[in-house]
Every structure is written in C-alpha cells, then in structure tokens.
Motif scaffolding. Structure first.
Motif, PDB file in Angstrom:
ATOM      1  N   TYR A 152     -27.752  25.139  80.150  1.00 18.52           N
ATOM      2  CA  TYR A 152     -27.224  25.788  81.347  1.00 18.52           C
ATOM      3  C   TYR A 152     -26.313  26.963  80.997  1.00 18.52           C
ATOM      4  O   TYR A 152     -26.391  28.034  81.600  1.00 18.52           O
ATOM      5  N   GLY A 153     -25.441  26.779  80.014  1.00 17.41           N
ATOM      6  CA  GLY A 153     -24.528  27.849  79.625  1.00 17.41           C
ATOM      7  C   GLY A 153     -25.259  29.095  79.137  1.00 17.41           C
ATOM      8  O   GLY A 153     -24.797  30.227  79.356  1.00 17.41           O
ATOM      9  N   TYR A 154     -26.406  28.910  78.486  1.00 19.92           N
ATOM     10  CA  TYR A 154     -27.187  30.058  78.004  1.00 19.92           C
ATOM     11  C   TYR A 154     -27.797  30.816  79.182  1.00 19.92           C
ATOM     12  O   TYR A 154     -27.864  32.045  79.173  1.00 19.92           O
ATOM     13  N   TRP A 155     -28.265  30.077  80.195  1.00 13.29           N
ATOM     14  CA  TRP A 155     -28.817  30.732  81.377  1.00 13.29           C
ATOM     15  C   TRP A 155     -27.720  31.447  82.157  1.00 13.29           C
ATOM     16  O   TRP A 155     -27.956  32.514  82.729  1.00 13.29           O
ATOM     17  N   VAL A 156     -26.523  30.866  82.188  1.00  8.34           N
ATOM     18  CA  VAL A 156     -25.382  31.535  82.809  1.00  8.34           C
ATOM     19  C   VAL A 156     -25.102  32.864  82.097  1.00  8.34           C
ATOM     20  O   VAL A 156     -24.905  33.898  82.733  1.00  8.34           O
TER      21      VAL A 156
END
Length: 427
Positions: free
Chosen positions: A218-222
């Motif tokens: 999720y953090g990478y997509w953010v």
C-alpha cells in the motif's frame, strides 16, 4: 489511525507537492487498489461458507475485520509518509533476520500464489468457453496480466483496477439486495456472539479478508500516486478508510448471500475458489441465466484484480527488497523498470505454470502455509515496534487507538497463525 492531532512537519523529501484543500475524494485510488488486490475469490468463498453455516451471526466479525485492516494499512502508509522510508527499510532496521524471513517468504509465496491466482481467474472463463481447457485460460491470464503491468505506468494500472472493483461492487451488492436480506437478523448479527463451531470462521472473517503481503504494498502505491510527505497524511487516511469500507460492504454482501441463499436450504459449497461455481449454479436456479452470467463476470473481475494487484504491487516490493540487499540508496523512483521488478513478474507467471499440471507438492504446501501464517503477525508486530520508535517523528507515532487496534490485530493473527500451522500437520 494515530490520535495525535499535530500539523504536518515541513516536507523534507524529494516531493514538495502540497495536497489540495478541496476535491480530495477525486484523489482516492491506492486504497481501492489495495482492497481489490486483497479480496480474492477464495476470500469470498470463505465468507459465503460462514454465512451458509451460521446465517447472520458472524456479521459483527466482518465489521471488526474491516477496522483491523484499516489500522494495518494506515500504519504501513503512515510509516512511508512520516519517515520517507519504506516498510522494507523499516524491517531491515530491526535486524538482518527480517530480510532472511522476507526473502524466503516472498519467493515461496510468489511461486505458489502465481498458480493459484491464474487458476482462479481461469475458472469463470472456462465456464463461458468450455471448449478451451482450463490450463490455457490460466496461462493466458498470467501472460496478459504480466504484459499489462510491464508496459503500463501506475496511473493506467489504477484506472483498470477501479473498473474491476466497480464491476465487483455493482454485481455483488446487487445480488445481496435481490436475495432480500432479513434486516432484523442482520442487525442482531452486529451483536458479538460465537455460535458453537464458529471460532475459526470468526477469526478468519476478522483477519482473513482484505490482503496479506499486499498490505505492505500500500505504501508503494501511495508513493506512486505522488503522496510522499506527511502533508498527504489526511488524504491517505481518507483513501484507506473509503477502500476498506468498500471491502466491508463486499464481505457483508457475501455473508448476506450465503445466509439467504444457502443457510436456510443447507446447501454446502466446495472450499476454495470452486465454491463460487457452486453459487453460480444456485443463482441460475433461483434467478435465471442472466444473473448467473453477471455473477461469473463479477467472479472474473474479483479474481483478475487480485492477479493484477499482486503482479504489480508485490513485484514492486521485491524490487525494493533487491535494492536494499544491494545497498542502494537515494530515490526509489522507477522501481517498476528495474530488472528485479521484471524478474519477479516472470517468477509469478512462468515457473508457477508447472503447478497447473503437477498440483501442489506436499512439502511446498507446508512451507507456503507456514510462512504465510507468520506474515500477518510479523506485519502487525513490526508496525507496533516501528511506529512507536524514534524512527518516526514524534507527532506521527502511534497513539492509544492505533496501538490498541494494532495490538488486537497482532493477537488475532498470532491465534490464526497457531491454528494454521497446527492444521498443516494434522490434516
């Protein structure tokens, strides 16, 4: 999910962009991607079976499960935004043991998951086109998803994922409305209770739907969305909460379908992805071939969104993992163009095709199940550790609410882990 109401510190990272003060709803995306990736066909079957065996009694567990996943995803993204580091960098700061565990896990997980995901997506296609063997549809699914991820940037990927989750939403919610849910029993189901024989189903509903390793993506997509500083914390939280509320609506809808269509008639479903084909037959008998066709389209959208999400998100995780092993520092831009990213796309797609013909060897099943069971406790416990440490600026550390939810998550996943490991050796 932190309770500290502090203003964001000045941006110190490469991206100095400031989020807009209005129209934030239009920015929602990474959370939808994470939720669509995490809800696979097998998750929907598990929820259906819970509804078919216990009616509405476990509805409360589905709601609690969404709150748990909101806390986990928020914690992961908050670490990215508050520190400018990724979860992998955070894990490495806890010791080399985390890299050993994660490296082994992501390789075994990818090999087995690749075959499972391709097969699940092929099931509804094989029903639509029975003259084509299942394995051909599985192979075509893997290759087409790998090609799409390899040749498209995040924006195109997010758009396609939103389309699939839109299809899923309309079809699943529509069917739940058509089966005429018993509102009184549904409200009663929001009161916590654990019917006899439902303990594992209860834990599974709370902890099993909405993602495992993909939650760390999720953090990478953010970051891919351009949200890279604490200034974006409010937008990220809105995005995350909307996504898992939508996930909760899916879970509740499938529980309703199980309770109304299967519970009263005591119709048993197959376990695993094929259980959705059983439901397809029930829907055809009850509502006709049109509804059956729509459901199979929803089944396909559910399955292929998980494939696309894993092919993109977990490949990104692996590329960053290799970057860290090589000791590279600086910007993480362009991870999707690295040889490591493309290798993991290959690893998810080509080697698992052997399992389409050979089945899953017993030893591989044991390793896969054991490592997978440990991942969610690993994620929850390390998030508590990292988000309460000096690695995170004081204003973005976890407060009592975040720590409480993450602590409950950790305890839940430890119990599920023990159950899964014991089950591997007693089946």
């Amino acid at each position: 999910m932190t309770d500290n109401a502090a203003s964001a510190p000045p941006a110190t990272l490469d991206d100095k962009a400031v989020p807009p003060t209005t129209g934030r709803w239009k920015l929602i995306g990474p959370g939808i991607v994470a939720a669509a990736t995490g809800v696979g066909a097998g998750d929907l079957v598990a929820t259906l079976i819970a509804g078919s065996r216990f009616g509405y009694a476990l509805l409360w567990a589905a709601v609690i499960g969404c709150i748990v996943k909101i806390a986990l995803a928020e914690g992961s993204a908050r670490y990215h935004l508050a520190t400018g580091s990724t979860m992998l960098e955070g894990w490495r700061s806890l010791g080399k043991w985390t890299s050993w565990y994660f490296g082994i896990y992501i390789m075994v997980w990818g090999f087995v998951y690749g075959a499972t995901a391709m097969s699940a997506t092929a099931l509804p296609l094989a029903v639509f086109f029975p003259s084509v063997p299942l394995w051909i549809w599985a192979v075509l699914t893997g290759l087409s998803c790998a090609a799409f991820v390899a040749f498209n940037r995040y924006d195109a990927f997010e758009t396609v994922m939103k389309i699939f989750i839109g299809i899923m939403f309309v079809i699943v919610i529509g069917i739940a409305i058509m089966v005429s849910p018993n509102v009184g029993e549904a409200v009663t189901g929001l009161i916590p209770s654990i019917p006899e024989g439902s303990a594992i189903y209860t834990l599974g509903l709370i902890g099993g739907v909405g993602g495992t390793i993909t939650m760390a993506s999720y953090g990478y997509w953010v970051n891919a969305k351009g949200w890279r500083t604490p200034a974006w914390m409010g937008v990220m939280r809105l995005d995350n909460r909307v996504a898992y509320i939508v996930t909760g609506m899916f879970v509740v809808a499938m529980l309703i379908i199980g309770a109304e269509l299967l519970y009263a008639s005591q119709i048993a479903l197959s376990t695993g992805d094929r259980g959705l084909l059983d439901l397809d037959r029930v829907l055809e008998e009850r509502f006709g071939s049109t509804m059956s066709t729509l459901f199979l389209i929803g089944f396909f959208a559910t399955a292929i969104s998980s494939v696309l999400g894993v092919w993109q998100g977990v490949s990104m995780l692996f590329a960053d993992f290799v970057r860290g092993i090589k000791g590279e520092t600086g910007s993480r831009e362009g991870l999707e163009k690295t040889p490591a990213f493309r290798f993991y796309l290959f690893w998810l797609t080509i080697p698992p095709m052997t399992l389409l013909f050979l089945g899953r060897p017993f030893l591989l099943v044991i390793i896969y199940g054991a490592l997978g069971a440990f991942f969610m406790p690993f994620l929850a416990l390390t998030l508590i550790w990292l988000l309460n440490s000096s690695r995170v600026p004081k204003e973005w550390r976890s407060g009592w609410l975040s720590n409480g939810l993450l602590g409950i998550s950790a305890l839940l996943f430890i119990v599920l882990c023990i159950s899964e490991v014991v089950g591997l050796f007693t089946r």
